[in-house]
Design a protein around this motif. Structure first.
Motif, PDB file in Angstrom:
ATOM      1  N   GLY A 188      27.580 -23.883  11.159  1.00  0.00           N
ATOM      2  CA  GLY A 188      28.388 -22.567  11.489  1.00  0.00           C
ATOM      3  C   GLY A 188      28.808 -21.740  10.151  1.00  0.00           C
ATOM      4  N   GLY A 189      29.476 -22.278   9.170  1.00  0.00           N
ATOM      5  CA  GLY A 189      29.706 -21.726   7.828  1.00  0.00           C
ATOM      6  C   GLY A 189      28.774 -20.930   7.686  1.00  0.00           C
ATOM      7  N   PHE A 190      27.220 -21.504   7.114  1.00  0.00           N
ATOM      8  CA  PHE A 190      26.010 -21.355   6.927  1.00  0.00           C
ATOM      9  C   PHE A 190      25.484 -20.764   7.336  1.00  0.00           C
ATOM     10  CE2 PHE A 190      22.320 -21.793   4.958  1.00  0.00           C
ATOM     11  CZ  PHE A 190      22.264 -22.072   3.728  1.00  0.00           C
ATOM     12  N   LEU A 191      25.185 -20.586   8.564  1.00  0.00           N
ATOM     13  CA  LEU A 191      24.528 -19.432   9.181  1.00  0.00           C
ATOM     14  C   LEU A 191      25.028 -18.562   9.696  1.00  0.00           C
ATOM     15  CD1 LEU A 191      22.696 -22.323  11.175  1.00  0.00           C
ATOM     16  CD2 LEU A 191      21.668 -21.038   9.719  1.00  0.00           C
ATOM     17  N   MET A 192      26.114 -18.763  10.108  1.00  0.00           N
ATOM     18  CA  MET A 192      27.015 -17.396  11.591  1.00  0.00           C
ATOM     19  C   MET A 192      27.106 -15.859  10.013  1.00  0.00           C
ATOM     20  SD  MET A 192      26.762 -18.490  14.327  1.00  0.00           S
ATOM     21  CE  MET A 192      27.353 -16.367  14.362  1.00  0.00           C
ATOM     22  N   PRO A 193      27.744 -16.727   8.681  1.00  0.00           N
ATOM     23  CA  PRO A 193      28.136 -14.967   8.120  1.00  0.00           C
ATOM     24  C   PRO A 193      26.749 -14.027   8.312  1.00  0.00           C
ATOM     25  CG  PRO A 193      29.185 -16.979   7.509  1.00  0.00           C
ATOM     26  CD  PRO A 193      28.658 -17.668   8.275  1.00  0.00           C
ATOM     27  N   PRO A 194      25.717 -14.273   7.601  1.00  0.00           N
ATOM     28  CA  PRO A 194      24.401 -13.487   7.383  1.00  0.00           C
ATOM     29  C   PRO A 194      24.424 -12.589   8.934  1.00  0.00           C
ATOM     30  CG  PRO A 194      24.048 -15.860   7.129  1.00  0.00           C
ATOM     31  CD  PRO A 194      25.136 -15.952   6.950  1.00  0.00           C
ATOM     32  N   ILE A 195      24.533 -13.318   9.531  1.00  0.00           N
ATOM     33  CA  ILE A 195      23.744 -13.391  11.332  1.00  0.00           C
ATOM     34  C   ILE A 195      24.717 -12.469  11.300  1.00  0.00           C
ATOM     35  CG2 ILE A 195      23.584 -14.120  13.522  1.00  0.00           C
ATOM     36  CD1 ILE A 195      22.337 -16.810  12.748  1.00  0.00           C
ATOM     37  N   THR A 196      26.154 -12.744  11.539  1.00  0.00           N
ATOM     38  CA  THR A 196      27.106 -11.717  12.032  1.00  0.00           C
ATOM     39  C   THR A 196      27.099  -9.959  11.219  1.00  0.00           C
ATOM     40  OG1 THR A 196      28.273 -13.573  12.456  1.00  0.00           O
ATOM     41  CG2 THR A 196      29.190 -11.280  12.185  1.00  0.00           C
ATOM     42  N   SER A 197      26.897 -10.579   9.798  1.00  0.00           N
ATOM     43  CA  SER A 197      26.951  -9.364   9.142  1.00  0.00           C
ATOM     44  C   SER A 197      25.539  -8.526   9.398  1.00  0.00           C
ATOM     45  CB  SER A 197      26.655 -10.217   7.839  1.00  0.00           C
ATOM     46  OG  SER A 197      26.750  -8.854   6.397  1.00  0.00           O
ATOM     47  N   PHE A 198      24.464  -8.648   9.449  1.00  0.00           N
ATOM     48  CA  PHE A 198      23.348  -7.953  10.097  1.00  0.00           C
ATOM     49  C   PHE A 198      23.965  -7.328  11.324  1.00  0.00           C
ATOM     50  CE2 PHE A 198      19.788  -8.048  12.859  1.00  0.00           C
ATOM     51  CZ  PHE A 198      19.429  -6.980  11.372  1.00  0.00           C
ATOM     52  N   LEU A 199      24.705  -8.086  12.466  1.00  0.00           N
ATOM     53  CA  LEU A 199      25.138  -7.468  13.920  1.00  0.00           C
ATOM     54  C   LEU A 199      26.159  -5.983  13.385  1.00  0.00           C
ATOM     55  CD1 LEU A 199      25.668 -10.237  16.289  1.00  0.00           C
ATOM     56  CD2 LEU A 199      23.491  -8.665  16.113  1.00  0.00           C
ATOM     57  N   ILE A 200      26.893  -6.418  12.616  1.00  0.00           N
ATOM     58  CA  ILE A 200      27.850  -5.655  11.544  1.00  0.00           C
ATOM     59  C   ILE A 200      27.223  -4.302  11.057  1.00  0.00           C
ATOM     60  CG2 ILE A 200      29.965  -5.018  10.765  1.00  0.00           C
ATOM     61  CD1 ILE A 200      30.750  -7.893  11.010  1.00  0.00           C
ATOM     62  N   GLU A 201      26.110  -4.533  10.239  1.00  0.00           N
ATOM     63  CA  GLU A 201      26.098  -3.552   9.551  1.00  0.00           C
ATOM     64  C   GLU A 201      24.314  -2.357  10.259  1.00  0.00           C
ATOM     65  OE1 GLU A 201      23.787  -5.303   5.941  1.00  0.00           O
ATOM     66  OE2 GLU A 201      25.712  -5.884   5.175  1.00  0.00           O
ATOM     67  N   ASN A 202      24.276  -3.259  11.555  1.00  0.00           N
ATOM     68  CA  ASN A 202      22.474  -2.758  11.884  1.00  0.00           C
ATOM     69  C   ASN A 202      23.393  -2.192  13.845  1.00  0.00           C
ATOM     70  OD1 ASN A 202      20.025  -3.088  10.572  1.00  0.00           O
ATOM     71  ND2 ASN A 202      21.474  -4.778  10.410  1.00  0.00           N
ATOM     72  N   TYR A 203      24.207  -2.555  13.899  1.00  0.00           N
ATOM     73  CA  TYR A 203      25.374  -2.264  15.137  1.00  0.00           C
ATOM     74  C   TYR A 203      26.671  -1.893  15.393  1.00  0.00           C
ATOM     75  CZ  TYR A 203      20.661  -4.591  16.632  1.00  0.00           C
ATOM     76  OH  TYR A 203      19.006  -4.435  16.239  1.00  0.00           O
ATOM     77  N   GLY A 204      27.003  -2.692  14.553  1.00  0.00           N
ATOM     78  CA  GLY A 204      28.761  -1.846  14.709  1.00  0.00           C
ATOM     79  C   GLY A 204      29.687  -3.475  15.313  1.00  0.00           C
ATOM     80  N   TRP A 205      31.248  -3.844  14.644  1.00  0.00           N
ATOM     81  CA  TRP A 205      31.364  -4.732  14.404  1.00  0.00           C
ATOM     82  C   TRP A 205      31.920  -5.148  15.804  1.00  0.00           C
ATOM     83  CZ3 TRP A 205      36.605  -4.408  16.502  1.00  0.00           C
ATOM     84  CH2 TRP A 205      37.193  -3.558  16.858  1.00  0.00           C
ATOM     85  N   ARG A 206      31.736  -3.840  17.139  1.00  0.00           N
ATOM     86  CA  ARG A 206      32.022  -4.170  18.438  1.00  0.00           C
ATOM     87  C   ARG A 206      31.154  -4.872  19.234  1.00  0.00           C
ATOM     88  NH1 ARG A 206      37.237  -1.526  19.416  1.00  0.00           N
ATOM     89  NH2 ARG A 206      37.211  -0.036  18.480  1.00  0.00           N
ATOM     90  N   ALA A 207      30.216  -3.964  19.077  1.00  0.00           N
ATOM     91  CA  ALA A 207      28.510  -4.762  19.163  1.00  0.00           C
ATOM     92  C   ALA A 207      28.489  -5.960  18.808  1.00  0.00           C
ATOM     93  CB  ALA A 207      27.443  -4.288  18.932  1.00  0.00           C
ATOM     94  N   ALA A 208      28.287  -6.789  17.337  1.00  0.00           N
ATOM     95  CA  ALA A 208      28.697  -7.827  16.780  1.00  0.00           C
ATOM     96  C   ALA A 208      29.363  -8.975  17.702  1.00  0.00           C
ATOM     97  CB  ALA A 208      28.509  -8.064  15.575  1.00  0.00           C
ATOM     98  N   LEU A 209      30.929  -8.365  18.302  1.00  0.00           N
ATOM     99  CA  LEU A 209      32.005  -9.084  19.025  1.00  0.00           C
ATOM    100  C   LEU A 209      31.271  -9.799  20.058  1.00  0.00           C
ATOM    101  CD1 LEU A 209      35.844  -7.968  17.972  1.00  0.00           C
ATOM    102  CD2 LEU A 209      34.150  -9.953  17.300  1.00  0.00           C
ATOM    103  N   GLN A 210      30.465  -8.342  20.863  1.00  0.00           N
ATOM    104  CA  GLN A 210      30.373  -9.023  22.353  1.00  0.00           C
ATOM    105  C   GLN A 210      29.114  -9.494  22.398  1.00  0.00           C
ATOM    106  OE1 GLN A 210      29.400  -4.388  23.187  1.00  0.00           O
ATOM    107  NE2 GLN A 210      31.564  -3.897  23.065  1.00  0.00           N
ATOM    108  N   CYS A 211      28.509  -9.256  21.276  1.00  0.00           N
ATOM    109  CA  CYS A 211      27.323 -10.453  20.800  1.00  0.00           C
ATOM    110  C   CYS A 211      27.567 -11.563  21.270  1.00  0.00           C
ATOM    111  CB  CYS A 211      26.327 -10.015  19.902  1.00  0.00           C
ATOM    112  SG  CYS A 211      24.873  -8.595  20.246  1.00  0.00           S
ATOM    113  N   LEU A 212      28.518 -12.087  20.121  1.00  0.00           N
ATOM    114  CA  LEU A 212      28.800 -13.281  19.989  1.00  0.00           C
ATOM    115  C   LEU A 212      29.301 -14.150  21.154  1.00  0.00           C
ATOM    116  CD1 LEU A 212      30.728 -12.970  16.139  1.00  0.00           C
ATOM    117  CD2 LEU A 212      28.937 -13.855  16.892  1.00  0.00           C
ATOM    118  N   ALA A 213      30.468 -13.366  21.820  1.00  0.00           N
ATOM    119  CA  ALA A 213      31.269 -13.994  23.238  1.00  0.00           C
ATOM    120  C   ALA A 213      29.865 -14.244  24.097  1.00  0.00           C
ATOM    121  CB  ALA A 213      31.948 -12.533  23.900  1.00  0.00           C
ATOM    122  N   ALA A 214      29.057 -13.334  24.415  1.00  0.00           N
ATOM    123  CA  ALA A 214      27.801 -13.314  25.414  1.00  0.00           C
ATOM    124  C   ALA A 214      27.182 -15.307  24.955  1.00  0.00           C
ATOM    125  CB  ALA A 214      26.410 -12.515  24.946  1.00  0.00           C
TER     126      ALA A 214
END
Length: 415
Positions: free
Chosen positions: A151-177
């Motif tokens: 989780g510590g290795f894979l999720m930071p770059p994936i989440t960073s991509f989501l935040i940069e391209n779709y915003g922090w709110r959408a990133a949180l919604q993707c994680l919740a889903a």
């Protein structure tokens, strides 16, 4: 007439599920929190420092709530705990994605985010594995804990991509889903509290073989109380052992990059240190988990503490990039191995019936070791202009952890 085939041993499914659950529980919380500080602060009109207090709230509530979760788990309610926890965790991320005030974010963190993470991560997963494995307990715990490192290795770059391209709110919604779609159904389908619930035995042994296995006096500690734990010398020795090494690991995770830049390493070299620490931690969980099944668990913990102590030395005595890298790798190995050995020692000294309560109480007892490193490192940097003081303090405390380990009692030949 041919007899019906006995169902396959369910224990390894528990291990693999625990790996997945800790991937979500830890990989979606402590490893991602820092990514959301700046964008949330800008969006909510507050300072990054105030948002950063959320991690302090998380650790505090997580430790306190662990006492309650421990009792539920010891009563055999693992399926309900982990299914509900996954829903609470997902709900917290979804609600955080729509907040408009930092105070509301703090309330969600305290009431949903921290309790939800507690109910799906280390405490319940360790409890499940300890219940299902005795002979191969260290190996099983090590494999289950690999999810934390993944989780510590894979999720930071994936989440960073989501935040940069779709915003922090959408990133949180993707994680919740992802939690609702993957973890929740797996928890309801796979979690079985104990082998006896499926008429099976730990390690998949036949009933007559399991009955012949030696048991310690700790196996009957189902009525162990918190009051008796506070008076228990072994409880405090193990708490100091784990707490002091955990404190050192938090200092490395938090300050290794700015410290590396401080002593002259470039950006790429600094980033490599973080990746190396995560990779070494991944390896340590497996290696030390296996060693604790082959050799005395207490002796393996002593070895782990010695490795950590000597590995720290180059961090404060050298500026050479390769020596610093070797140091970080050594500490990472020790920190990774701590997770399975800690759980195995709790089961050895206090038994499986009280495992979750004891682990929850230890997590609370060592809370000062998990909360202090961040503020301490920041204050030392403000006072001296360097993070070296935090690393020196960590090294100075490690011998005390080693002493606590040596003083742990020998119950059996496996202790």
């Amino acid at each position: 007439m041919q007899e019906p085939k006995a169902p396959a041993f369910h224990g390894w499914k528990i291990v693999y599920f625990s790996c997945i659950s800790q991937f979500f529980g830890m990989g979606f919380s402590i490893y991602l929190f820092g990514l959301f500080i700046q964008p949330m602060a800008l969006s909510l009109g507050t300072s990054a420092g105030k948002i950063a207090w959320g991690m302090g709230i998380f650790y505090l509530v997580n430790a306190l709530f662990g006492l309650i979760v421990g009792v539920w788990l010891d009563k055999g309610h693992a399926k309900k705990v982990m299914t509900l926890g996954s829903l609470l965790f997902a709900a917290s991320l979804a609600l955080l994605s729509v907040v408009s005030h930092p105070a509301l974010a703090a309330v969600i963190c305290a009431l949903l985010f921290a309790p939800g993470a507690c109910m799906i991560s280390v405490l319940p997963c360790s409890t499940l594995v300890v219940n299902w494995f005795h002979q191969k307990q260290g190996l099983a715990l090590g494999i289950a804990a690999l999810g934390i490192s993944l989780g510590g290795f894979l999720m930071p770059p994936i989440t960073s991509f989501l935040i940069e391209n779709y915003g922090w709110r959408a990133a949180l919604q993707c994680l919740a889903a992802a939690i609702v779609l993957i973890l929740t159904p797996l928890a309801w389908w796979l979690v079985i509290a104990r082998p006896s619930d499926l008429n099976q035995q730990p390690d998949g042994l036949a009933e007559n073989t399991a009955a012949s296995q030696p048991k310690t006096d700790a196996d009957g500690n189902h009525n162990l109380t918190f009051a008796s734990l506070i008076r228990n010398r072994t409880f405090w020795l193990l708490t100091f052992t784990v707490g002091l090494l955990s404190m050192g690991s938090i200092i490395i995770i938090t300050f290794i990059v700015p410290y590396a830049r401080e002593i002259g390493l470039d950006t790429l070299e600094s980033a490599l240190l973080v990746s190396s620490f995560a990779g070494a931690s991944f390896t340590g969980k497996f290696v030390f988990g296996w060693l604790s099944d082959v050799f005395s668990k207490r002796s393996v913990m002593v070895l782990l503490q010695v490795i950590a102590m000597f590995a720290w030395l180059p961090l404060i005595t050298s500026n050479h990039s390769l020596l610093i890298l070797a140091s970080v790798v050594g500490v990472g190995l020790a920190v990774g191995g701590l997770t399975p050995i800690w759980a195995s020692l709790i089961a050895l000294y206090f038994g499986t019936q009280a495992f979750a309560r004891v682990k929850g109480a230890m997590t609370l007892a060592m809370l000062i070791c998990t909360i202090i490193p961040g503020p301490m490192g920041g204050l030392l940097f403000d006072a001296t202009g360097s993070y070296a003081g935090a690393f020196q303090i960590a090294l100075g405390l490690l011998p005390l952890g080693l002493l606590s380990t040596i003083l742990l009692p020998k119950l059996t030949s496996r202790a």
